[in-house]
Write an enzyme that holds these catalytic residues in place. Structure first.
Site, short mmCIF file in Angstrom:
data_model
loop_
_atom_site.label_atom_id
_atom_site.label_comp_id
_atom_site.label_asym_id
_atom_site.label_seq_id
_atom_site.Cartn_x
_atom_site.Cartn_y
_atom_site.Cartn_z
CG PHE A 145 -40.17 59.51 44.74
CD1 PHE A 145 -40.72 59.55 43.48
CD2 PHE A 145 -38.80 59.26 44.85
CE1 PHE A 145 -39.95 59.39 42.34
CE2 PHE A 145 -38.01 59.08 43.71
CZ PHE A 145 -38.59 59.15 42.46
CG ASP A 177 -36.85 54.95 50.35
OD1 ASP A 177 -35.70 55.41 50.50
OD2 ASP A 177 -37.46 54.97 49.26
CE LYS A 222 -32.13 60.77 45.67
NZ LYS A 222 -33.52 60.44 45.97
C1 LIG Z 1 -34.30 59.42 45.18
C2 LIG Z 1 -35.12 58.46 45.94
C3 LIG Z 1 -35.31 57.13 45.48
C4 LIG Z 1 -34.79 56.66 44.15
O1 LIG Z 1 -33.41 56.75 44.05
P1 LIG Z 1 -32.72 56.72 42.58
O2 LIG Z 1 -31.26 56.71 42.90
O3 LIG Z 1 -33.16 57.97 41.88
O4 LIG Z 1 -33.17 55.49 41.89
C5 LIG Z 1 -36.04 56.27 46.27
N1 LIG Z 1 -36.55 56.67 47.45
C6 LIG Z 1 -36.40 57.92 47.92
C7 LIG Z 1 -36.98 58.30 49.24
C8 LIG Z 1 -35.70 58.87 47.18
O5 LIG Z 1 -35.57 60.12 47.62
#
Ligand SMILES: *Cc1c(COP(=O)(O)O)cnc(C)c1O
Length: 400
Positions: A140, A225, A254
């Site tokens: 994700f 990520d 985040k």
């Molecule tokens: C939440 C998340 C995203 C996307 O972040 P947004 O601020 O919702 O666009 C990308 N990668 C990971 C691993 C995430 O948990």
């Protein structure tokens, strides 16, 4: 207004792209949230780890208010007096030479992908538009069209083509699959060190280090990520530290703003991030003085309150205690720090009904995928609160 009225208004006027639990939250502080009827709940989701510092942290709130009184946005057409300080503090804390701020996590992922492609053409010498990026199944990374182009989740993808080419997805957790997928056109491998949305999936020990070594041998960038796993969530500043891996590009978001404001960034060293030239990339709000002030305060809380260490310690306690629960529904309990997943057996009837039952016990958790309940409370939680939650969780996991 009552809960039911808010819900019916939302359903009437809002797009139906979420399936929230039927609680309407009106205020929050630390690890606790309050619904509009005044009931108090323990937040065990933390807005997908955006709230590592807890809700409405007073020092981040103060930074937001003070900055909002002075200057909120300049655009990057002009310089502002917060951005340089944010850069320095972020780079000193993470050990990278440079940073590029954006807003959402999705945008930071897009930024990393653009940088990897630019590196592929300008440095590695791949023929233009031929660069390939390897990703992992179950990933994700966000919801943009480019990012869902390499999602393995049918619902995220199926109705949203045509897709962006240049991505190749291999099995998560299998370093040899990465090695086998590399071609002379491979620019980068991008992974989550733990797949959060994928169901709190921990790859085999050694996987990240092995993938990094494969990347180095093949002149391929390694992109992590850590939007969800980073900034203390899994018991270290970054999950990659568990394997002494330093990604070429680190993506964060985040908790970078403690839940106050969307702030994300990519981190890399000068030879890489120095490739972007004026006009290559940008964002109206990215690096705004308000975002920078909030992010600086958020980083300071992570450091001053030792949130990574707390997460390691309390996560270990939480998971040990959860594992003592005797329940016919549990298939596996796994996690690192305070990112914990309880996978239920398929015959348990799905995680959703357990999350609804937890809500009745005043604990907010969310199912991820069909069968996993994620527990990821703010890192400011204490042992006493975990002890408050445990019998409630036990009761729910033992229901029929
Ligand atoms: C939440 C998340 C995203 C996307 O972040 P947004 O601020 O919702 O666009 C990308 N990668 C990971 C691993 C995430 O948990």
């Amino acid at each position: 207004m009552k809960t039911a009225e808010y819900i019916s208004l939302e359903d009437q006027y809002g797009a139906n792209n979420y399936h929230p639990l039927d609680i309407v939250i009106g205020k929050a502080r630390g690890v606790w949230v309050y619904d509009v009827e005044g009931r108090k709940y323990l937040d065990c989701l933390s807005a997908y780890s955006a709230l590592n510092q807890g809700h409405v942290h007073p020092s981040i709130q103060k930074a937001l208010f003070q900055q909002a009184k002075k200057l909120t946005l300049t655009s990057r057409a002009f310089r502002n007096d917060q951005l340089p300080l944010f850069y320095r503090e972020l780079c000193e804390m993470t050990g990278y030479q440079k940073a590029l701020p954006m807003n959402s996590g999705t945008e930071a992922v897009e930024t990393a992908l653009k940088l990897a492609r630019k590196w592929a053409y300008e440095v590695k010498g791949i023929a233009r538009h031929q660069a390939e990026i390897i990703t992992a199944s179950g990933n994700f990374h966000g919801r943009s069209i480019t990012i869902v182009s390499f999602s393995s989740e049918a619902q995220y993808r199926d109705d949203f083509g045509a897709f962006t080419p240049g991505f190749n997805t291999v099995a998560y957790g299998d370093a040899s699959a990465v090695a086998a997928a590399i071609t002379p056109n491979t620019a980068a491998v991008m992974l989550e060190p733990i797949q959060g949305e994928g169901g709190v999936i921990l790859p085999p020990v050694g996987y990240l280090a092995e993938v990094k070594a494969i990347c180095e041998r093949n002149n391929v960038l390694f992109i992590a990520d850590e939007i969800q796993t980073g900034l203390g969530r899994v018991g270290k500043l970054f999950a990659c530290e568990y394997e002494n891996v330093r990604p070429d590009i680190m993506i964060i978001g985040k908790a970078l703003s403690g839940g106050f404001y969307p702030v994300s960034a990519i981190l890399a060293d000068e030879p890489l991030l120095g490739l972007f030239k004026p006009g290559d990339h940008g964002s109206t709000f990215g690096g705004s003085p308000l975002a920078c002030a909030v992010a600086r305060a958020s980083l300071k809380v992570i450091r001053d309150e030792h949130l990574a260490e707390r997460s390691a310690e309390l996560g270990e306690y939480f998971i040990t205690e959860l594992r003592k629960i005797q329940s016919p529904h549990i298939k596996e309990i796994r996690g690192k720090g305070l990112l914990i997943g309880i996978e239920l057996k398929p015959e348990a009837g799905g995680a959703r009904r357990f999350c609804e039952a937890l809500m009745k016990q005043r604990i907010l958790a969310k199912e991820t995928h069909q069968n996993v309940i994620r527990f990821a409370p703010p890192l400011v939680i204490d042992k006493k609160t975990i002890d408050w939650a445990l019998p409630r969780i036990r009761r729910v996991l033992r229901m029929k």
